[in-house]
Design an enzyme around this catalytic site. Structure first.
Site, PDB file in Angstrom:
ATOM      1  N   CYS A 160      -0.871   3.746  -6.578  1.00 12.43           N
ATOM      2  CA  CYS A 160      -1.776   3.136  -5.593  1.00 12.43           C
ATOM      3  C   CYS A 160      -1.977   1.710  -6.076  1.00 12.43           C
ATOM      4  O   CYS A 160      -2.253   1.481  -7.266  1.00 12.43           O
ATOM      5  CB  CYS A 160      -3.110   3.883  -5.566  1.00 12.43           C
ATOM      6  SG  CYS A 160      -4.392   2.997  -4.650  1.00 12.43           S
ATOM      7  N   CYS A 177       0.869  -1.175   0.000  1.00 11.75           N
ATOM      8  CA  CYS A 177       0.000   0.000   0.000  1.00 11.75           C
ATOM      9  C   CYS A 177       0.906   1.225   0.000  1.00 11.75           C
ATOM     10  O   CYS A 177       1.691   1.417   0.935  1.00 11.75           O
ATOM     11  CB  CYS A 177      -0.867  -0.020   1.265  1.00 11.75           C
ATOM     12  SG  CYS A 177      -1.852   1.461   1.507  1.00 11.75           S
TER      13      CYS A 177
END
Ligand code: DGL
Length: 270
Positions: A190, A72
């Site tokens: 992302c 992440c």
């Protein structure tokens, strides 16, 4: 037997898991999605860092991990130092692929598509200063794309017009000495966004390179496993995915998780 844990706020880490699994198919994998605190990209830095630490302590203990991958960008760009100060095992983080994008661009204009939190991070400013100071970098932060990727993972169709709305500000074109200059590479900063690759391609005003960090992270994990002399495979256990909150929406993820090889979906112990 190497036990590799992949962590994300949601399903985005599956894109990193896929890249790692293609290099290390026989390792034992566990996945953790912090769906209770999701999304991370709209929250304050300190809150994300503290939450990351709290959940990863629980994940490492429950899954008895040897290596932890923070799949992440929003969490990695703010929480790795705190995590490394409290956890003894090796931790691999993911950062936006600014360097390869800057190298691959021929027009000199690149985009960074990430969460609203990530595009503002000093860590990202530093990456751009080090690797892309000779490039023009356009940033776009989107939480809606994170939600659309979560929807897709639950079997919903993603409307292309919504994807287009989120990316259109990146597609800049300007004149330089009477030549037209266009953006030609976009960093998917992302881990949720590679799940929308088809939609991103279809919604782009013109073709560009979409660059994520999956293969670079996979190569780092492979190197780490070799350096640590950890054995890989064949895995005797079924892979487990953990969620921080089990609800009706989690249940909709079951087919996708099974497709990725996670037969068991459990709530992470508190
Ligand atoms: N997948 C995460 C990332 O790479 C963010 C998603 C979220 O906002 O929770 O940044």
């Amino acid at each position: 037997m190497a036990r590799i844990g992949i962590f994300d706020s949601g399903v985005g880490g599956l894109t990193v898991y896929q890249a790692i699994k293609s290099l290390l198919p026989a390792a034992h994998y566990s996945y953790c999605s912090d769906n209770e605190f999701h999304p991370y990209g709209t929250k304050a830095d300190e809150a994300v860092a503290q939450r990351l630490l709290e959940v990863c302590l629980r994940f490492v203990a429950a899954a008895k991990l040897d290596v932890l991958v923070i799949a992440c960008n929003t969490a990695s760009t703010v929480g790795l130092d705190l995590l490394r100060a409290h956890l003894k095992l090796p931790i691999v983080g993911v950062v936006p692929a600014i360097k390869p994008a800057a190298e691959k661009s021929t027009t000199g204009v690149i985009g960074l598509l990430a969460t609203p939190a990530t595009i503002k991070r000093p860590y990202v400013d530093e990456l751009i200063r080090r690797f892309a100071s000779h490039r023009h970098v356009v940033r776009a932060g989107s939480s809606r794309l994170v939600e659309l990727a979560e929807d897709k993972a639950r079997g919903k169709t993603v409307p292309l017009n919504l994807v287009h709305e989120e990316i259109k500000s990146l597609f800049i074109e300007f004149s330089d000495h009477e030549k037209s200059v266009r953006l030609d590479a976009v960093v998917l900063g992302c881990t949720h966004f590679p799940l929308l690759r088809e939609e991103l391609l279809a919604a782009s005003p013109w073709p560009v390179l979409w660059i994520d960090s999956g293969s670079a992270i996979a190569a780092r994990v492979q190197h780490l496993i070799a350096t640590l002399n950890l054995e890989v495979g064949p895995s005797p256990e079924l892979s487990t995915a953990w969620v921080t909150q089990k609800d009706a929406s989690t249940w909709l993820l079951k087919p996708l998780m099974e497709h990725f090889g996670f037969r068991t979906l459990l709530e992470l112990p508190r």
